[in-house]
Design a protein around this motif. Sequence first.
Motif, PDB file in Angstrom:
ATOM      1  N   LEU A 199       0.957  -1.064  -0.233  1.00 45.24           N
ATOM      2  CA  LEU A 199       0.319   0.102   0.231  1.00 45.24           C
ATOM      3  C   LEU A 199       0.955   1.333   0.124  1.00 45.24           C
ATOM      4  CD1 LEU A 199      -2.947   1.825   0.421  1.00 45.24           C
ATOM      5  CD2 LEU A 199      -2.633   0.755   2.595  1.00 45.24           C
ATOM      6  N   SER A 200       1.965   0.835   0.851  1.00 48.46           N
ATOM      7  CA  SER A 200       2.966   2.263   1.251  1.00 48.46           C
ATOM      8  C   SER A 200       3.339   2.477  -0.594  1.00 48.46           C
ATOM      9  CB  SER A 200       4.188   2.022   2.163  1.00 48.46           C
ATOM     10  OG  SER A 200       4.957   3.343   1.740  1.00 48.46           O
ATOM     11  N   PHE A 201       4.096   1.378  -1.205  1.00 49.83           N
ATOM     12  CA  PHE A 201       4.770   1.957  -2.314  1.00 49.83           C
ATOM     13  C   PHE A 201       4.033   2.268  -3.394  1.00 49.83           C
ATOM     14  CE2 PHE A 201       8.422   0.685  -0.782  1.00 49.83           C
ATOM     15  CZ  PHE A 201       8.437  -0.472   0.124  1.00 49.83           C
ATOM     16  N   VAL A 202       2.562   1.880  -3.459  1.00 46.80           N
ATOM     17  CA  VAL A 202       1.449   2.377  -4.702  1.00 46.80           C
ATOM     18  C   VAL A 202       1.457   4.115  -4.494  1.00 46.80           C
ATOM     19  CG1 VAL A 202      -0.866   1.984  -3.759  1.00 46.80           C
ATOM     20  CG2 VAL A 202      -0.080   1.898  -6.332  1.00 46.80           C
ATOM     21  N   GLU A 203       0.913   3.886  -2.690  1.00 47.23           N
ATOM     22  CA  GLU A 203       0.777   4.954  -2.566  1.00 47.23           C
ATOM     23  C   GLU A 203       2.095   6.369  -2.543  1.00 47.23           C
ATOM     24  OE1 GLU A 203       1.525   7.241   0.442  1.00 47.23           O
ATOM     25  OE2 GLU A 203      -0.236   8.542   0.768  1.00 47.23           O
ATOM     26  N   GLN A 204       3.410   5.793  -2.547  1.00 47.56           N
ATOM     27  CA  GLN A 204       4.456   6.567  -3.308  1.00 47.56           C
ATOM     28  C   GLN A 204       4.568   6.725  -4.082  1.00 47.56           C
ATOM     29  OE1 GLN A 204       7.933   5.458  -0.658  1.00 47.56           O
ATOM     30  NE2 GLN A 204       6.619   3.933   0.381  1.00 47.56           N
ATOM     31  N   ALA A 205       4.242   6.084  -5.511  1.00 50.49           N
ATOM     32  CA  ALA A 205       4.305   6.514  -6.607  1.00 50.49           C
ATOM     33  C   ALA A 205       3.177   7.172  -7.104  1.00 50.49           C
ATOM     34  CB  ALA A 205       4.106   4.802  -7.228  1.00 50.49           C
ATOM     35  N   LEU A 206       2.125   7.916  -6.313  1.00 52.55           N
ATOM     36  CA  LEU A 206       0.888   8.507  -6.661  1.00 52.55           C
ATOM     37  C   LEU A 206       1.438   9.762  -6.542  1.00 52.55           C
ATOM     38  CD1 LEU A 206      -2.226   6.732  -5.402  1.00 52.55           C
ATOM     39  CD2 LEU A 206      -1.675   8.086  -7.858  1.00 52.55           C
ATOM     40  N   ALA A 248       6.744   6.578  13.273  1.00 53.23           N
ATOM     41  CA  ALA A 248       5.648   6.010  12.632  1.00 53.23           C
ATOM     42  C   ALA A 248       6.313   6.064  11.409  1.00 53.23           C
ATOM     43  CB  ALA A 248       4.826   6.510  11.753  1.00 53.23           C
ATOM     44  N   GLY A 249       6.157   4.914  10.266  1.00 53.26           N
ATOM     45  CA  GLY A 249       6.899   5.205   8.310  1.00 53.26           C
ATOM     46  C   GLY A 249       6.089   4.508   7.324  1.00 53.26           C
ATOM     47  N   ALA A 250       6.230   5.755   6.307  1.00 55.78           N
ATOM     48  CA  ALA A 250       5.778   5.379   5.383  1.00 55.78           C
ATOM     49  C   ALA A 250       5.580   3.679   4.826  1.00 55.78           C
ATOM     50  CB  ALA A 250       6.231   5.482   3.751  1.00 55.78           C
ATOM     51  N   ASN A 275      14.899   5.777   6.187  1.00 56.09           N
ATOM     52  CA  ASN A 275      15.607   6.570   5.396  1.00 56.09           C
ATOM     53  C   ASN A 275      14.571   6.401   4.396  1.00 56.09           C
ATOM     54  OD1 ASN A 275      16.580   3.723   4.424  1.00 56.09           O
ATOM     55  ND2 ASN A 275      17.859   4.512   3.515  1.00 56.09           N
ATOM     56  N   GLY A 276      15.120   6.968   3.103  1.00 58.76           N
ATOM     57  CA  GLY A 276      14.577   6.782   2.022  1.00 58.76           C
ATOM     58  C   GLY A 276      13.481   8.440   1.840  1.00 58.76           C
ATOM     59  N   ALA A 277      13.040   8.778   0.605  1.00 59.02           N
ATOM     60  CA  ALA A 277      12.678   9.880   0.132  1.00 59.02           C
ATOM     61  C   ALA A 277      11.301   9.460   0.706  1.00 59.02           C
ATOM     62  CB  ALA A 277      12.567   9.883  -1.379  1.00 59.02           C
ATOM     63  N   ALA A 278      10.204   8.711   1.310  1.00 61.35           N
ATOM     64  CA  ALA A 278       9.826   8.864   1.357  1.00 61.35           C
ATOM     65  C   ALA A 278       9.417   9.635   3.079  1.00 61.35           C
ATOM     66  CB  ALA A 278       8.451   7.824   1.641  1.00 61.35           C
ATOM     67  N   SER A 279      10.034   9.093   3.922  1.00 54.76           N
ATOM     68  CA  SER A 279      10.766   9.016   5.521  1.00 54.76           C
ATOM     69  C   SER A 279      10.920  10.364   5.246  1.00 54.76           C
ATOM     70  CB  SER A 279      11.276   8.420   5.964  1.00 54.76           C
ATOM     71  OG  SER A 279      10.732   7.038   6.282  1.00 54.76           O
ATOM     72  N   LEU A 280      11.747  11.391   4.291  1.00 53.56           N
ATOM     73  CA  LEU A 280      12.971  12.432   4.137  1.00 53.56           C
ATOM     74  C   LEU A 280      11.704  13.700   4.118  1.00 53.56           C
ATOM     75  CD1 LEU A 280      14.799  13.905   4.312  1.00 53.56           C
ATOM     76  CD2 LEU A 280      15.309  13.567   1.951  1.00 53.56           C
ATOM     77  N   GLY A 331       8.295  15.623  -7.318  1.00 48.56           N
ATOM     78  CA  GLY A 331       7.853  14.946  -6.375  1.00 48.56           C
ATOM     79  C   GLY A 331       8.874  14.481  -5.318  1.00 48.56           C
ATOM     80  N   LEU A 332       9.058  12.982  -5.294  1.00 43.73           N
ATOM     81  CA  LEU A 332       9.674  12.291  -4.387  1.00 43.73           C
ATOM     82  C   LEU A 332      11.421  12.744  -4.285  1.00 43.73           C
ATOM     83  CD1 LEU A 332       7.802   9.269  -3.321  1.00 43.73           C
ATOM     84  CD2 LEU A 332       8.275  11.207  -1.891  1.00 43.73           C
ATOM     85  N   GLY A 333      11.681  13.110  -5.523  1.00 42.23           N
ATOM     86  CA  GLY A 333      12.994  13.914  -5.514  1.00 42.23           C
ATOM     87  C   GLY A 333      14.432  12.621  -5.622  1.00 42.23           C
ATOM     88  N   GLU A 334      13.729  11.712  -6.009  1.00 43.58           N
ATOM     89  CA  GLU A 334      14.807  10.032  -6.833  1.00 43.58           C
ATOM     90  C   GLU A 334      15.349  10.711  -7.758  1.00 43.58           C
ATOM     91  OE1 GLU A 334      14.551   6.866  -3.059  1.00 43.58           O
ATOM     92  OE2 GLU A 334      15.665   8.173  -4.090  1.00 43.58           O
TER      93      GLU A 334
END
Length: 382
Positions: free
Chosen positions: A101-108, A281-283, A311-316, A366-369
């Motif tokens: 669920l997190s990964f598809v929401e992050q891509a959104l 909490a983490g994404a 760590n990572g784009a979503a948490s940041l 976007g998320l900045g990757e």
Amino acid sequence: MKIESVDVTVFTYPTRRVSDSAGHSHPGPESLAKMAMLTITTDEGDCGYSFAPPEVVRPYVVNAFFRKVLVGQDPFNRERIWQDLVHWQRGSAHQLTERALSFVEQALWDLIGRKLKMPVYKLLGGYRDKVPAYGSTMCGDELEGGLSTPDEFGQFAEKLVARGYKAIKLHTWMPPVAFAPDPKMDVKACAAVREAVGPDIDLMLDGYHWYSRSQALYIGKELEKLNFAWFEEPMEEESMASYIWLSENLSIDVLGPESLGGKHHSRADWVKAGACDILRAGANGVGGISPTMKVAALAESFGMDCEVHGNGAASLAVVGAIRNCRWYERGLLHPFLEYDEPAAYLNSIVDPMDADGFVHLPQRPGLGEDINFEYIEINTVS
Ligand SMILES: O=C(O)[C@H](O)[C@@H](O)[C@@H](O)C(=O)NO
Ligand SMILES: [Mg+2]
């Protein structure tokens, strides 16, 4: 604008991170690993991306849930899409996980940011453009010169302070390490690190997650003597009663829950019950960026911090968007690995840290990757 497709590209990349039998990562010989890039594409040609373990976003999950819910929807209706996916979770026989669920929401979120030509952290709130990081170590190991003794933790901590970190979190030894779990060894590592870095660096412990109440109380009391900032996940988080008891019996801040399910709902119960002093909490653990923001708002409403997991784009993005999180968790770190070296499929890391210990939020839309699409195309396996 409508979502036209949800696709997964699986590719290989070299890594020197290996997982032990408990799922914790350690340095190891270089091997070829697989990564999945999830791509959401609209009828106007806009795309959003996230990266996930292939098994988490395997074809069944994409077909049975992602495509069924997303295709034909306006990607800006993100909360509605997320709620619809959450309703699918109950009947999914645990096949639609929080991480999927997190990964598809992050891509959104990435798609929305790219469409608006804005970094996601600014869309979320834009509280700050740089955030202080703590160095989060890998779990202890039995590698000579690695993190195999209290002194080696102390020596590594000195290097982290020299690198600019103003806070360090230890993950100490856990099975399958032969002598773990060992509360006394955990305390020795914490004492060695405090001795090595002095009184002005914030220190935290995130140790074995299944200690008893009496073992956790012993460690917590020792951490108080060492002036540690927080004590994380020392017991099974399914037992909220144990954390209520521990929080009542310690003065050091108890932080959690990290790995407990239940998204922002379970975390509301922990706050109401007084089971922790700092929320977590983490994404990837609560089903995405949006529920992480909900937990942060919940914490703020009760005058609490919400320390974002991982760590990572979503948490940041979340840490850059909110006030009530003291640190970005940068890691996991180990003496044998160079964290600042990007993975082969990225041109640069998303969380560069300056000499003063600050991570500057990426200004890419976007998320900045900083994705190396050419590398991914050449190394695609399915
Ligand atoms: O328990 C783990 O798998 C790791 O410790 C991981 O979750 C790590 O990121 C952590 O606990 N951070 O707080
Ligand atoms: Mg943790």
